[in-house]
Scaffold this active site. Structure first.
Site, PDB file in Angstrom:
ATOM      1  N   LEU A   1      -1.873   3.484   6.134  1.00 36.53           N
ATOM      2  CA  LEU A   1      -0.414   3.421   6.203  1.00 36.53           C
ATOM      3  C   LEU A   1       0.077   4.857   6.310  1.00 36.53           C
ATOM      4  CD1 LEU A   1       0.441   0.774   3.421  1.00 36.53           C
ATOM      5  CD2 LEU A   1       0.444   0.432   5.895  1.00 36.53           C
ATOM      6  N   ASP A   2       1.158   5.058   7.055  1.00 40.12           N
ATOM      7  CA  ASP A   2       1.709   6.411   7.216  1.00 40.12           C
ATOM      8  C   ASP A   2       2.201   6.970   5.881  1.00 40.12           C
ATOM      9  OD1 ASP A   2       1.426   5.963   9.933  1.00 40.12           O
ATOM     10  OD2 ASP A   2       3.515   5.332  10.179  1.00 40.12           O
ATOM     11  N   LEU A   3       2.351   8.281   5.849  1.00 44.89           N
ATOM     12  CA  LEU A   3       2.879   8.965   4.659  1.00 44.89           C
ATOM     13  C   LEU A   3       4.179   8.319   4.171  1.00 44.89           C
ATOM     14  CD1 LEU A   3       2.712  11.633   2.883  1.00 44.89           C
ATOM     15  CD2 LEU A   3       4.255  12.643   4.578  1.00 44.89           C
TER      16      LEU A   3
ATOM     17  N   ARG B   1       6.304   1.649  14.137  1.00 41.43           N
ATOM     18  CA  ARG B   1       7.290   2.688  14.462  1.00 41.43           C
ATOM     19  C   ARG B   1       7.386   2.862  15.974  1.00 41.43           C
ATOM     20  NH1 ARG B   1       8.351   5.453   9.564  1.00 41.43           N
ATOM     21  NH2 ARG B   1       6.762   4.905   8.062  1.00 41.43           N
TER      22      ARG B   1
END
Ligand code: URA
Length: 243
Positions: free
Chosen positions: A110-112, A198
């Site tokens: 998962l992204d930051l 995103r």
């Protein structure tokens, strides 16, 4: 079950995955980071070893040592990275784990700035299977975008969006609502490309301002606040293995 190995020299990442230590990709990261030795020499990517004759150590520990499998479900908070270690020194999700007798690894990433459901395990074979695109595990995200999610945008998400790495598979959109210049909705996908949600929304002119994974297959975040985690039950592990 871990994968079976034929005898003779094998690529280190294959040996490490077969030992249930991590996925092959994670093994490559460990090798590149200089954390793997073969007969006392630091290994390089592409090196091979014969498990019958060579001593392979990861962080100084023998590869063959049996470790019990551990399966965790974490509510990842925003601001932590899901890599094994971060050259930029940002907090990593495994910093949240306490008193675990084994080292576990995130399944996918998962992204930051993404929060939500993250599985961690030392069962490399299951991690590989779940992360493999052919298994099409459904993941649902709660998404907030700037702008309005028009019926046309919903149609495009549901049909598949053209991205630089090819069109996405059809997604499911539900529970659309809007407030104060933002739209909230749930998006279910079964691929796991880098920054996929995103990029899908950006391609429609809708920048994502909040992103949270709320479901992974049949698993949800029920009862877990950000930063908390729990062990999966035996029944949940069995169900994941059947996916
Ligand atoms: N899609 C994204 O864009 N980011 C994530 O962290 C997960 C899915």
């Amino acid at each position: 079950m871990t994968e079976r190995l034929s005898s003779g020299p094998q690529r280190l990442q294959k040996l490490m995955a077969a030992a249930g230590l991590c996925s092959r990709r994670q093994a490559e990261a460990l090798i590149s980071a200089g954390r793997v030795t073969v007969n006392g020499a630091v290994a390089a990517l592409g090196d091979q070893a014969d498990p019958r004759h060579d001593t392979v150590l990861v962080d100084g520990r023998p590869l063959g040592r049996h470790e019990a499998f551990c399966y965790l479900l974490m509510h990842k908070p925003v601001g932590m990275v899901t890599t094994l270690s971060d050259p930029a020194g940002r907090p990593v999700v495994t910093d949240l784990l306490r008193d675990l007798p084994v080292r576990v690894y995130p399944v996918g990433r998962l992204d930051l700035t993404t929060s939500g459901l993250l599985l961690l395990t030392n069962d490399g074979a299951l991690a590989n299977r779940l992360a493999h695109p052919s298994h099409e595990v459904e993941k649902t995200y709660l998404v907030r975008v700037r702008g309005a999610l028009t019926p046309e945008a919903v149609r495009r998400l549901e049909q598949g969006v053209d991205l630089a790495d090819g069109p996405t598979a059809p997604a499911r959109v539900s529970r659309v609502r809007g407030s104060g210049g933002h739209a909230w909705f749930e998006l279910t996908i079964h691929e796991g490309r880098n920054r996929q949600v995103r990029r899908m929304c950006e391609a429609l002119g809708l920048p994502v301002s909040r992103l949270m994974r709320i479901r992974y297959a049949f698993l949800t975040l029920d009862g877990l606040a950000p930063g908390q985690y729990r062990h999966l039950t035996a029944a949940e592990v069995a169900r994941l293995k059947q996916l």
